[in-house]
Design an enzyme around this catalytic site. Structure first.
Site, short mmCIF file in Angstrom:
data_model
loop_
_atom_site.label_atom_id
_atom_site.label_comp_id
_atom_site.label_asym_id
_atom_site.label_seq_id
_atom_site.Cartn_x
_atom_site.Cartn_y
_atom_site.Cartn_z
CB SER A 285 14.31 -2.12 -4.01
OG SER A 285 13.79 -0.82 -4.05
CE LYS B 173 18.91 -1.26 -1.22
NZ LYS B 173 17.49 -1.62 -1.48
CB SER C 194 16.41 1.40 -3.66
OG SER C 194 16.15 0.22 -2.91
#
Lengths: 493, 476
Positions: free
Chosen positions: A177, A78, A153
């Site tokens: 997330s 990420k 996210s």
């Protein structure tokens, strides 16, 4: 099956048997990226050249007989995890050109374990969102339905794993997330106990809630990644010193005798009937497998979202104060004076959702409001923690849906923050309490969208989550189901 | 109406740790800009602070020295504000849970010993420094100082005069330096002080409106600034006006305090507990461990010197002003057992020599044992006071032992009558006129003969013996 479709443990078996090479595995993943990335947009940055060198090094190591836990495994990160020499944008204009001079501890650990780092995945700006729509670099799409969001996210990581654009990925989880996008993309996602995995080099959103964790194709892969990334880090004051067990040793323990708590508050209004039915069916499968279902109550559940909406923005507004255009990152060129430069840089550098949270955070910490908001939220947070402490005296793990709904349409909630925040209503409690959670796929909606089953456990009981998750996977034969669905329904080929 | 000043002081002391409070960077002063600035100092994304336990240890020392209650669980908070010298956009400091609270120090004033309360002692990080380029509209940032550990010591509003404020400050300064946790350098800013001052009619309980004074970088300036400000406020009040609550800067050159320029913004620092740091747990065992390393503090030492050595308050003050000087003095006393004489020599000749060279007692070329030996020889009468002075200077120059110097230079006093008698007889024989005048009543000439004998013996003759023999021979 193509190499890119396999799991870590399957690929490692092949490498060990000499049936393939790290270079071949990477090539397969890269072909897959070339074929589907345009549709999915899981990545912000691809690091193919560096990955090729890492794959070559992995093959050389294999020839020397030196296999580490992740040797030759193409893994995505990420884009909120710092990578030395590789841009780390946090999905924000303000860090669009930021190149860290250091690796996050988890990245160091992946490198040391022989991983091949394929790229940096998309996310909601500074991890603030549940749909990966707020990224400065554009939205990521759900590989199961390209008109829908992948969750967020860590939507880029979840989508990349689901679309086989990497074999596994790391994400970060502040209110769900990792787990929510994993559930919406039909993959496994784990948020470890607060302090279990180092936050050093994880760009902070809400420091008391943030935690790095794996997104994988099955539970065994999650255990493999946890074995690599968990452990004490002297560079983080909040890092735990608790010993790390071998998480793979929990894989085949089954659920016979395991007490699974079912909190009534997590099956109330707002849960999509399809999700509810799927999770209830999953509970049935577990019970049939020998687990004992225990009805429990987490009485302060209804306050979780409110507490989160105070604590997370409060910490965020402070954590994001450093992006001021002074030392690095985006600076508006036309500032008249210092104050104006600050205002213009931050106005243009941050997106709407980030600004919303900065404003909320600033408000709840302001003198005159601190007691009523932040202080009160901290008190309620302690009660939420106590709910779990009490619950875990009666059960070993807790089972709930991961997300109240399956993936929604792109744009559907972007203008309705409250509705967007509700996406995390079932995952936030684990962050507030600091406990670990895992999501495993538990079937598909009539419309063909994946759904997730969440397990929660007491602090540092990730082993129990691996045990329950792996058992469910076996009992429900999730692996073959997803593989078949991918072949038949995923609109990528 | 008679007004009474009410003063409280906030002191920032830079702690003498090798490395910064939240990273491993050096705290050394004077390095090229940003030579000691790592990702922690720069506030880069994803970087985390880790507390330097040495900072806590030093602060515990100060807490013990000032009789504070040490909070077993104390913690760090974030003070949020934007400024280019503040890389993270917040300062890590202690707010709701400081390390120590409710202590005091004793200050000796003209009216006797007074207790000044300490409200709190807390730890925090320093900010960086801005360097403005006068030629261009640009500024540069040096982050060497960012993250240097500071300790803030907040006094109670117990101080009643500028003189008392200065005495309190000297006291804190002395303790910090004694504990070797702060170098106390006010010019370089490692010991800074802000003052809150207000006036109230004598006898009234509640405080008046206060002003905050900044920019006083010496003890003298603190006193001058406070004297000025007290007088200024008194005039305002006596004219029926109201003191404006504001921050004022001391202007050293003009000798006045001036309102800080620009409208003061009401800052809301939005303090909240720093989630990146865990509570600092100070165990009883840790406190005891620190307590064992505590030196005797200046006030206690001063009292003991007066008691044990029978020296004056003034002498005890001078000798204990510096811990190394006090140690040196005590070593001299141990070697010669003449505390008063030792005090005279250390404070007299030795400090003069050191001061002339701007040398610290720690670099004193005369080992204390040598000075003690010299004092011993002087007491025995083996050397004269004049010789002692010469020996002292030579010891200072060469670092040699007194016995070596005496042997090298043949400085041993002539105390043998059989040696001195022929010399005196020769002097008298060589000066028949003076002898006649002396015998004729000019007794003042006695000194002349002493001088001649001294000259003939190159000053080595024992003066008492010269006197004895001269009296005998001159009278005839």
């Amino acid at each position: 099956m193509e190499l890119h479709a396999l799991t870590i443990h399957e690929l490692q078996d092949k490498l060990r048997a000499g049936e393939t090479t790290a270079a071949d595995i990477l090539a397969s993943v890269c072909r897959r990226i070339d074929a589907v990335e345009d549709k999915v947009h899981a990545y912000i940055t691809l690091t193919r050249e560096a990955a090729e060198l890492q794959a070559a090094a992995a093959d050389a190591a294999i020839r020397r007989g030196e296999m580490e836990a992740l040797t030759g495994m193409p893994i995505a990160l990420k884009d909120i995890l710092c990578t030395r020499g590789v841009p780390t944008t946090c999905g924000s204009r303000i860090l669009a050109d930021f190149v860290p001079p250091y690796d996050a501890t988890v990245v160091e650990k992946l490198r040391a374990a022989g991983a091949v780092l394929v790229g940096k995945t998309n996310l909601d700006e500074f991890a603030m969102g549940s749909s990966t729509e707020t990224s400065y670099f554009g939205a990521t799409r759900n590989p199961w339905d390209l008109d829908r969001i992948p969750g967020g996210s860590s939507g880029g990581s979840a989508a990349a794993v689901a679309a086989d654009e990497c074999v596994a990925a790391l994400g970060s989880d502040t209110g769900g997330s990792i787990r929510q996008p994993a559930a919406l993309c039909g993959v496994v996602g784990m948020k470890p106990t607060y302090g279990r995995v180092s936050r050093f080099g994880l760009v902070a959103f809400a420091s008391s809630l943030d935690q790095v964790g794996p997104l994988t194709k099955d539970v065994e892969d999650a255990a493999i990644l946890m074995n690599v990334i968990a452990g004490h880090d002297p560079r983080e004051a909040t890092s735990a010193t608790v010993e790390v067990p071998d998480y793979r040793s929990f894989l085949n323990r089954g659920v016979a005798g395991l007490r699974i708590g079912v909190p009534r508050e997590y099956f109330l209004a707002g849960i999509d009937p399809e999700v509810r039915v799927a999770v209830e069916a999953a509970l049935g499968v577990l019970e049939a497998g020998g687990a004992r279902l225990v009805e429990i109550s987490l009485p302060h559940t209804e306050y979780c979202l409110a507490v989160y909406c105070i604590v997370a923005p409060a910490e965020a507004c402070s954590n994001l104060a450093r992006y001021d255009g002074v030392r690095y990152g985006f600076r508006a060129p036309e500032g008249r004076d210092l104050l104006d430069m600050y205002k213009q840089s931050r106005s243009a550098g941050f997106g709407a959702e980030v600004k919303r949270r900065i404003v909320i955070g600033t408000y709840v910490l302001s003198s005159g409001y601190y007691e009523a908001y932040y202080k009160q939220a901290s008190r309620v947070r302690a009660l939420i923690r106590r709910d779990f402490d009490q619950a875990f005296t009666r059960c070993d793990v807790i089972a709930t849906p991961t997300s109240p709904t399956a993936a929604f349409r792109i744009g559907e909630r972007i203008d309705d923050p409250l509705k967007m925040y509700l996406s995390d209503i079932l995952t936030i409690s684990a962050n507030l309490a600091g406990i670990p959670g895992i999501t495993v796929p538990c079937g598909f909606t009539a419309g063909g969208l994946p759904m997730g089953l969440q397990f929660l456990a007491g602090a540092f009981q990730e082993g129990l989550l691996i045990q329950a998750g792996a058992a469910y996977e076996t009992l429900a034969a999730t692996g073959p189901l997803i593989a078949r669905r991918k072949r038949e329904r995923m609109p990528l080929d | 109406m008679e007004f009474e000043p009410v003063i409280g002081l906030e002191v920032h002391a830079q702690l003498l740790t090798e490395s910064k409070i939240f990273c491993g960077c050096s705290t050394r002063f004077g390095a090229p800009p940003n030579a000691h600035a790592c990702p922690v100092c720069l506030g880069l994304p994803g970087i985390l602070p880790v507390l330097n336990r040495k900072v806590v240890e030093y602060a515990i020392k100060m807490a013990l020295a000032t009789h504070c209650r040490i909070n077993r669980e104390n913690g760090f908070a974030r003070k949020n504000y934007f400024y280019p010298d503040l890389p993270k956009g917040y300062q890590i400091t202690q707010y709701a849970h400081p390390l120590a609270e409710e202590g005091f120090v004793e200050v000796e004033t003209e009216e006797g010993t007074r207790r000044i309360g300490i409200i709190r002692i807390h730890m925090e990080e320093d900010a960086g420094k801005l360097i403005h380029d006068e030629r261009f509209p640009s500024s540069y940032i040096d982050l060497n100082r960012a993250g240097v550990p500071l300790m803030e010591i907040v006094s109670a509003p117990d101080i009643r005069s500028a003189g008392e404020a200065a005495a309190y400050l000297r006291r804190l300064h002395e303790i910090l330096v004694y504990l070797e946790i702060c170098d106390g350098n006010m010019e370089e800013g490692s010991f800074r002080c802000d003052a809150n001052v207000s006036l109230r009619p004598r006898g009234r309980e509640e405080f008046g409106i206060r002003t905050e004074l900044k920019n006083m970088n010496s003890f003298r300036n603190v006193q001058r600034a406070l004297d000025y400000e007290i007088e200024r406020q008194r005039r305002v009040l006596e004219e029926g006006g109201e003191v404006v609550q504001e921050t004022r800067l001391w202007d050293d050159a003009q000798g006045v305090t001036m309102p800080m320029r620009g409208k003061e913004e009401a800052h809301d620092y939005r303090y909240f507990p720093d989630p990146d740091l865990v509570a600092v747990a100070v165990s009883e065992a840790w406190v005891e461990e620190v307590r064992r390393t505590m030196p005797e503090l200046p006030l206690e030492k001063r009292r003991r010197f007066r008691r044990e050595y029978g020296i004056s308050a003034y002498d005890a003050g001078v000798l204990t002003a510096d811990r190394a000087l006090a140690d040196y003095y005590e070593e001299v006393v141990r070697g010669c057992d003449r505390p008063k004489l030792a005090a005279n020599w250390v404070m007299g000749d030795l400090l003069r020599l050191l001061n002339e060279d701007r040398r610290d007692i720690r670099d004193c070329p005369i080992p204390a044992a040598f000075l003690a030996e010299m004092i011993h020889l002087l007491e025995e009468g083996a050397i004269s006071g004049k010789m002692a002075k010469e020996i002292c200077e030579e010891m200072y120059r060469t670092g040699k032992a007194p016995r070596t110097i005496i042997a090298d230079r043949g400085l041993v006093q002539i105390t043998d009558e059989s040696v001195l008698l022929p010399v005196i007889e020769k002097v008298i024989a060589d000066h028949p006129n003076q002898l006649a005048q002396y015998r004729g009543g000019r007794e003042k000439l006695f000194g002349f003969f002493v001088g001649q004998v001294m000259k003939a013996t190159q000053g080595k003759a024992n003066p008492r013996l010269i006197n004895e023999l001269l009296v005998k021979l001159l009278t005839g």
